[in-house]
Scaffold this active site. Structure first.
Site, PDB file in Angstrom:
ATOM      1  N   ASP A  57      -0.153 -21.806 -18.979  1.00 47.58           N
ATOM      2  CA  ASP A  57       0.282 -21.837 -17.577  1.00 47.58           C
ATOM      3  C   ASP A  57       1.343 -20.806 -17.155  1.00 47.58           C
ATOM      4  OD1 ASP A  57      -0.925 -24.207 -18.281  1.00 47.58           O
ATOM      5  OD2 ASP A  57       0.764 -25.466 -17.759  1.00 47.58           O
ATOM      6  N   ASP A 188       6.016 -31.189 -15.856  1.00 47.07           N
ATOM      7  CA  ASP A 188       5.709 -30.031 -15.015  1.00 47.07           C
ATOM      8  C   ASP A 188       6.417 -30.066 -13.658  1.00 47.07           C
ATOM      9  OD1 ASP A 188       4.009 -29.602 -17.154  1.00 47.07           O
ATOM     10  OD2 ASP A 188       2.184 -30.157 -16.085  1.00 47.07           O
ATOM     11  N   GLU A 237      -1.744 -32.441 -13.570  1.00 44.91           N
ATOM     12  CA  GLU A 237      -0.723 -31.584 -14.175  1.00 44.91           C
ATOM     13  C   GLU A 237      -0.265 -30.549 -13.144  1.00 44.91           C
ATOM     14  OE1 GLU A 237      -1.722 -31.468 -18.858  1.00 44.91           O
ATOM     15  OE2 GLU A 237      -2.999 -30.183 -17.686  1.00 44.91           O
TER      16      GLU A 237
HETATM   17  C1  FRU Z   1      -1.193 -27.604 -18.493  1.00 47.53           C
HETATM   18  C2  FRU Z   1      -0.242 -28.176 -19.524  1.00 47.53           C
HETATM   19  C3  FRU Z   1       0.991 -28.733 -18.860  1.00 47.53           C
HETATM   20  C4  FRU Z   1       2.015 -28.668 -19.955  1.00 47.53           C
HETATM   21  C5  FRU Z   1       1.640 -27.389 -20.648  1.00 47.53           C
HETATM   22  C6  FRU Z   1       1.898 -27.385 -22.106  1.00 47.53           C
HETATM   23  O1  FRU Z   1      -2.022 -26.603 -18.976  1.00 47.53           O
HETATM   24  O2  FRU Z   1      -0.901 -29.159 -20.279  1.00 47.53           O
HETATM   25  O3  FRU Z   1       0.824 -30.029 -18.328  1.00 47.53           O
HETATM   26  O4  FRU Z   1       3.326 -28.647 -19.469  1.00 47.53           O
HETATM   27  O5  FRU Z   1       0.263 -27.185 -20.413  1.00 47.53           O
HETATM   28  O6  FRU Z   1       1.685 -26.117 -22.646  1.00 47.53           O
END
Ligand code: FRU
Length: 520
Positions: A57, A188, A237
């Site tokens: 992300d 997040d 997320e």
């Molecule tokens: C989304 C996610 C988020 C988390 C991150 C961990 O792709 O699963 O929810 O913070 O990646 O790398």
């Protein structure tokens, strides 16, 4: 291992050895050579990708003093997901990127999961310096030991602050700033300043919904409300929340973005949004109906930049160009994953409804080389537009009269017999990205296929704007109403571009093909 990568490894070792006496021993990515750099197979040429290893992300996207900051979920020791750090890059123009050293390392509270960043202009946190507002990063600490022990309180929200334009961060001593009440998926955070109520708002995902908190100072937070959809039990997320002026009106609506871990429009993970109202505490959706922000398979965790100056006023977004279905097994060697192009959102009213449109940012014009005009008129079958071995990066802009039944589109192919097609079908009234035979696909059964992007709003024309990079295609159709982002792994880059009209004839109203330059 190719020679460019060997140079990179040697320079990385020299830079590592020369910082043995420093306490941090962070890799000095500023040493990465820029000549012939990023020449590996599939390496994106005008999309952001990390110098090496795993990325997911985008995080902490904030604009400050002429720089767009892009932090990202990063694991510097492998090309698969692992203990998360925040990688860091800056750009003066959303197109060219400079890699900076890792911004946040895991610590005793855990890995550094996704989150956001803001400029605390009024120094409400007191973490700034005289006359200099702090840049505050808000993220989730994920404690892997807590997770293993079977307890459910291992994710909580924390902050770090910087007073040197994001070059170095201090973790706040009072972390976490929001403790976990006993919920497994609790992460997040996206933070915004709510001007009307003069407080900070944090939205983060709590399994199948989001929670909102408010704060006067970014340090002390109070629960405000939650938003979810009763029948939607999917994992949510990476939320985002922002106001937008509806195009052509004085009306303001609020957009709540979420990323969904399954059942995306073409399978797997994807970014969605709701439109509604927000009073500083509660988000009320007009309809508890979620729309897709991108119909392609490869745009996840898309969020927007904070602190874009009012004089600019754009709402700018960027996403991770992959899908959790296969992100960890795609056939790249030195690095894994890239980001989408930066996009500008606009909000439009359709009857009682509002929808986002997204278009690539105008700054991308700096990449444009020679432009070839495509003659308007009636087309059928295949028409070659380009066939130049040395040129693989293109922007294609075509408008057809909307065909009743024909398929109109473009085919990109290479000498290996692989091809990628992007087209509109008059019968289905949908756009398609067909990567069934576009290149390597044996790494996942969820990868190959023809993927559809519906268009709800009837137009007289079919307008396709496409950006082709070494391993991705982005379609912005009908002025951004239908966007599709997909990755591809051709054995060699596509060099031949053909316009095609099948199952009938169609009239091309205008068209141009522009060669693009690499940013590296
Ligand atoms: C989304 C996610 C988020 C988390 C991150 C961990 O792709 O699963 O929810 O913070 O990646 O790398």
């Amino acid at each position: 291992m190719n020679w460019q990568y060997c140079i990179f490894v040697v320079l990385a070792m020299i830079s590592f050895c020369s910082c043995q006496n420093n306490t941090t021993m962070e890799p000095n990515t500023a040493q990465i050579p820029t000549q012939n750099y990023y020449g590996e197979a599939h390496r994106p040429q005008f999309h952001f990708s990390p110098p090496s290893k795993w990325m997911n992300d985008p995080n902490g996207m904030v604009f400050y003093e002429g720089e767009y900051h892009l932090f990202y979920q990063y694991y510097p020791d492998s090309t698969v997901w692992g203990p998360m750090h925040w990688g860091h890059a800056v750009s003066p123009d959303l197109v060219h990127w400079e890699h900076l050293p890792i911004a946040l390392y895991p610590d005793s509270l855990g890995y550094i999961f996704s989150g956001s960043a803001v400029i605390d202009w009024k120094n409400t946190s007191g973490l700034g310096k005289e006359g200099q507002p702090p840049m505050i990063a808000l993220f989730t600490h994920h404690d892997p030991e807590g997770e293993k022990s079977g307890d459910s309180t291992y994710q909580y929200q924390s902050i770090a602050y910087s007073t040197d334009k994001g070059r170095t961060f201090n973790k706040y001593e009072g972390n976490p700033v929001i403790a976990n009440p006993g919920i497994k998926d609790f992460r997040d955070p996206k933070v915004i300043w709510h001007e009307e109520t003069k407080h900070w708002v944090m939205v983060f995902s709590v399994h199948d919904r989001v929670w909102f908190y408010t704060s006067p100072n970014l340090l002390n937070w109070t629960f405000a409300s939650e938003f979810g959809v009763p029948d939607d039990k999917r994992l949510w997320e990476c939320p985002d929340l922002f106001p937008m002026m509806v195009e052509g009106t004085e009306e303001t609506k609020w957009v709540l973005i979420i990323s969904l871990q399954k059942e995306g429009p073409n399978g797997g993970t994807a970014t969605a949004y709701f439109v509604g109202d927000f009073d500083g505490k509660n988000f009320i959706a007009d309809y508890k109906k979620q729309y897709w922000a991108d119909f392609g398979k490869d745009n996840y965790a898309m969020v927007t930049w904070s602190d874009i100056p009012q004089s600019d006023g754009r709402r700018l977004a960027l996403g991770w160009m992959s899908n959790w279905q296969y992100a960890q097994v795609v056939p790249t060697e030195q690095w894994r994953s890239a980001m989408t192009l930066s996009r500008k959102f606009t909000l439009h009213q359709y009857g009682e409804d509002y929808r986002l449109r997204s278009m690539p940012v105008e700054e991308l014009k700096v990449l444009e080389g020679p432009i070839q005009t495509i003659a308007s008129g009636s087309y059928s079958g295949f028409t070659t537009l380009a066939d130049q071995p040395g040129q693989h990066l293109y922007k294609l802009d075509v408008s057809f009269e909307r065909p009743a039944s024909a398929r109109v589109g473009v085919r990109f192919s290479n000498e290996e017999g692989e091809h990628l097609e992007v087209f509109y079908s008059g019968i289905a009234q949908q756009y398609y990205v067909d990567r069934s035979v576009a290149g390597q696909a044996d790494f996942s059964e969820d990868f190959a296929g023809s993927h559809a992007g519906p268009v709800d709003y009837k137009r007289e024309t079919v307008d396709m704007l496409l950006y082709l990079d070494h391993s991705s295609i982005e379609l912005f159709a009908d002025a951004g109403q239908c966007v599709m982002t997909e990755i591809v792994f051709p054995k060699t880059p596509y060099t031949k571009i053909e316009l095609f009209v099948s199952k009938g004839e169609a009239r091309l109203l205008q068209g141009s093909l522009t060669a693009l330059k690499s940013i590296w």
